[in-house]
Design a protein around this motif. Sequence first.
Motif, PDB file in Angstrom:
ATOM      1  N   LEU A   1       0.816  -1.216   0.000  1.00 58.71           N
ATOM      2  CA  LEU A   1       0.000   0.000   0.000  1.00 58.71           C
ATOM      3  C   LEU A   1       0.850   1.266   0.000  1.00 58.71           C
ATOM      4  O   LEU A   1       0.407   2.305  -0.493  1.00 58.71           O
ATOM      5  CB  LEU A   1      -0.950  -0.006   1.193  1.00 58.71           C
ATOM      6  N   ASN A   2       2.062   1.180   0.506  1.00 63.18           N
ATOM      7  CA  ASN A   2       2.943   2.349   0.566  1.00 63.18           C
ATOM      8  C   ASN A   2       3.842   2.505  -0.659  1.00 63.18           C
ATOM      9  O   ASN A   2       4.614   3.453  -0.730  1.00 63.18           O
ATOM     10  CB  ASN A   2       3.818   2.300   1.823  1.00 63.18           C
TER      11      ASN A   2
ATOM     12  N   ARG B   1       1.297  -1.037  -5.642  1.00 63.33           N
ATOM     13  CA  ARG B   1      -0.154  -0.767  -5.595  1.00 63.33           C
ATOM     14  C   ARG B   1      -0.789  -1.066  -6.949  1.00 63.33           C
ATOM     15  O   ARG B   1      -1.871  -1.632  -7.019  1.00 63.33           O
ATOM     16  CB  ARG B   1      -0.421   0.691  -5.214  1.00 63.33           C
ATOM     17  N   LYS B   2      -0.109  -0.661  -8.020  1.00 63.04           N
ATOM     18  CA  LYS B   2      -0.654  -0.884  -9.369  1.00 63.04           C
ATOM     19  C   LYS B   2      -0.848  -2.370  -9.668  1.00 63.04           C
ATOM     20  O   LYS B   2      -1.712  -2.741 -10.437  1.00 63.04           O
ATOM     21  CB  LYS B   2       0.264  -0.265 -10.429  1.00 63.04           C
TER      22      LYS B   2
ATOM     23  N   VAL C   1      -3.203  -4.131  -5.805  1.00 65.82           N
ATOM     24  CA  VAL C   1      -4.372  -3.497  -5.204  1.00 65.82           C
ATOM     25  C   VAL C   1      -5.482  -3.412  -6.250  1.00 65.82           C
ATOM     26  O   VAL C   1      -5.256  -2.988  -7.381  1.00 65.82           O
ATOM     27  CB  VAL C   1      -4.025  -2.093  -4.649  1.00 65.82           C
ATOM     28  N   LYS C   2      -6.673  -3.819  -5.843  1.00 65.57           N
ATOM     29  CA  LYS C   2      -7.833  -3.792  -6.741  1.00 65.57           C
ATOM     30  C   LYS C   2      -8.362  -2.365  -6.893  1.00 65.57           C
ATOM     31  O   LYS C   2      -7.987  -1.465  -6.137  1.00 65.57           O
ATOM     32  CB  LYS C   2      -8.936  -4.705  -6.204  1.00 65.57           C
ATOM     33  N   GLU C   3      -9.247  -2.170  -7.855  1.00 66.19           N
ATOM     34  CA  GLU C   3      -9.803  -0.838  -8.123  1.00 66.19           C
ATOM     35  C   GLU C   3     -10.518  -0.258  -6.906  1.00 66.19           C
ATOM     36  O   GLU C   3     -10.550   0.958  -6.726  1.00 66.19           O
ATOM     37  CB  GLU C   3     -10.747  -0.890  -9.322  1.00 66.19           C
ATOM     38  N   ASP C   4     -11.075  -1.112  -6.060  1.00 67.83           N
ATOM     39  CA  ASP C   4     -11.782  -0.610  -4.874  1.00 67.83           C
ATOM     40  C   ASP C   4     -10.835  -0.257  -3.722  1.00 67.83           C
ATOM     41  O   ASP C   4     -11.269   0.137  -2.642  1.00 67.83           O
ATOM     42  CB  ASP C   4     -12.845  -1.606  -4.407  1.00 67.83           C
ATOM     43  N   GLY C   5      -9.512  -0.421  -3.941  1.00 69.56           N
ATOM     44  CA  GLY C   5      -8.531  -0.057  -2.924  1.00 69.56           C
ATOM     45  C   GLY C   5      -8.118  -1.186  -2.003  1.00 69.56           C
ATOM     46  O   GLY C   5      -7.224  -1.017  -1.179  1.00 69.56           O
ATOM     47  N   SER C   6      -8.760  -2.339  -2.138  1.00 65.95           N
ATOM     48  CA  SER C   6      -8.392  -3.478  -1.293  1.00 65.95           C
ATOM     49  C   SER C   6      -7.302  -4.315  -1.973  1.00 65.95           C
ATOM     50  O   SER C   6      -7.138  -4.275  -3.187  1.00 65.95           O
ATOM     51  CB  SER C   6      -9.618  -4.345  -1.003  1.00 65.95           C
ATOM     52  N   LEU C   7      -6.579  -5.054  -1.151  1.00 65.23           N
ATOM     53  CA  LEU C   7      -5.530  -5.931  -1.672  1.00 65.23           C
ATOM     54  C   LEU C   7      -6.140  -7.139  -2.368  1.00 65.23           C
ATOM     55  O   LEU C   7      -7.182  -7.652  -1.953  1.00 65.23           O
ATOM     56  CB  LEU C   7      -4.643  -6.420  -0.530  1.00 65.23           C
ATOM     57  N   HIS C   8      -5.473  -7.590  -3.422  1.00 70.67           N
ATOM     58  CA  HIS C   8      -5.854  -8.870  -4.020  1.00 70.67           C
ATOM     59  C   HIS C   8      -5.657  -9.958  -2.971  1.00 70.67           C
ATOM     60  O   HIS C   8      -4.812  -9.841  -2.089  1.00 70.67           O
ATOM     61  CB  HIS C   8      -4.981  -9.186  -5.234  1.00 70.67           C
TER      62      HIS C   8
END
Length: 156
Positions: free
Chosen positions: A46-47, A52-53, A56-63
């Motif tokens: 996340l940092n 992140r690209k 991280v999913k479009e909704d901001g959560s981790l895969h």
Amino acid sequence: MWELHKMYGKLPWQNSSEPSIRLAKKGFVITMALGEVIASEGENILNNPYLRKIFVKEDGSLHKAGDKMTRLKLADTLQKIAEGGKEAFYSGQLADDIILDIAEYDGIISKTDLETYNVDIAEAVHFMLDEWDVYAANVPAGGPILALILNILEGN
């Protein structure tokens, strides 16, 4: 990969990357093992804008395990290498992009470094582990250390 293809490849260079390109474009299901790594490294992911690209999913959560994940930028990169060969990676626009990405993290690789890079093919380390023939990368990689550790664990 280019050097190995020159030495042993039978298919045209462009064909060698096609399965990886297709997988990166169409996606794959995240395994439990990868899902656990993503979860354990969540804060680092996340940092980091690059991670992140990817993770991280479009909704901001981790895969997580079971999610389908694509790697469109990787597919594009592999396509450029498939079409342009080693020149695309070592001296083309892709090389410039790689250098910029590395520089963002205070890396010091230059265009000259990439353009003058030579592959050094070394003999693999070979050792026996019970009845198994094991081959591993030689120094400076960890093959000799791996051989030592595995033989100690086997009591040899």
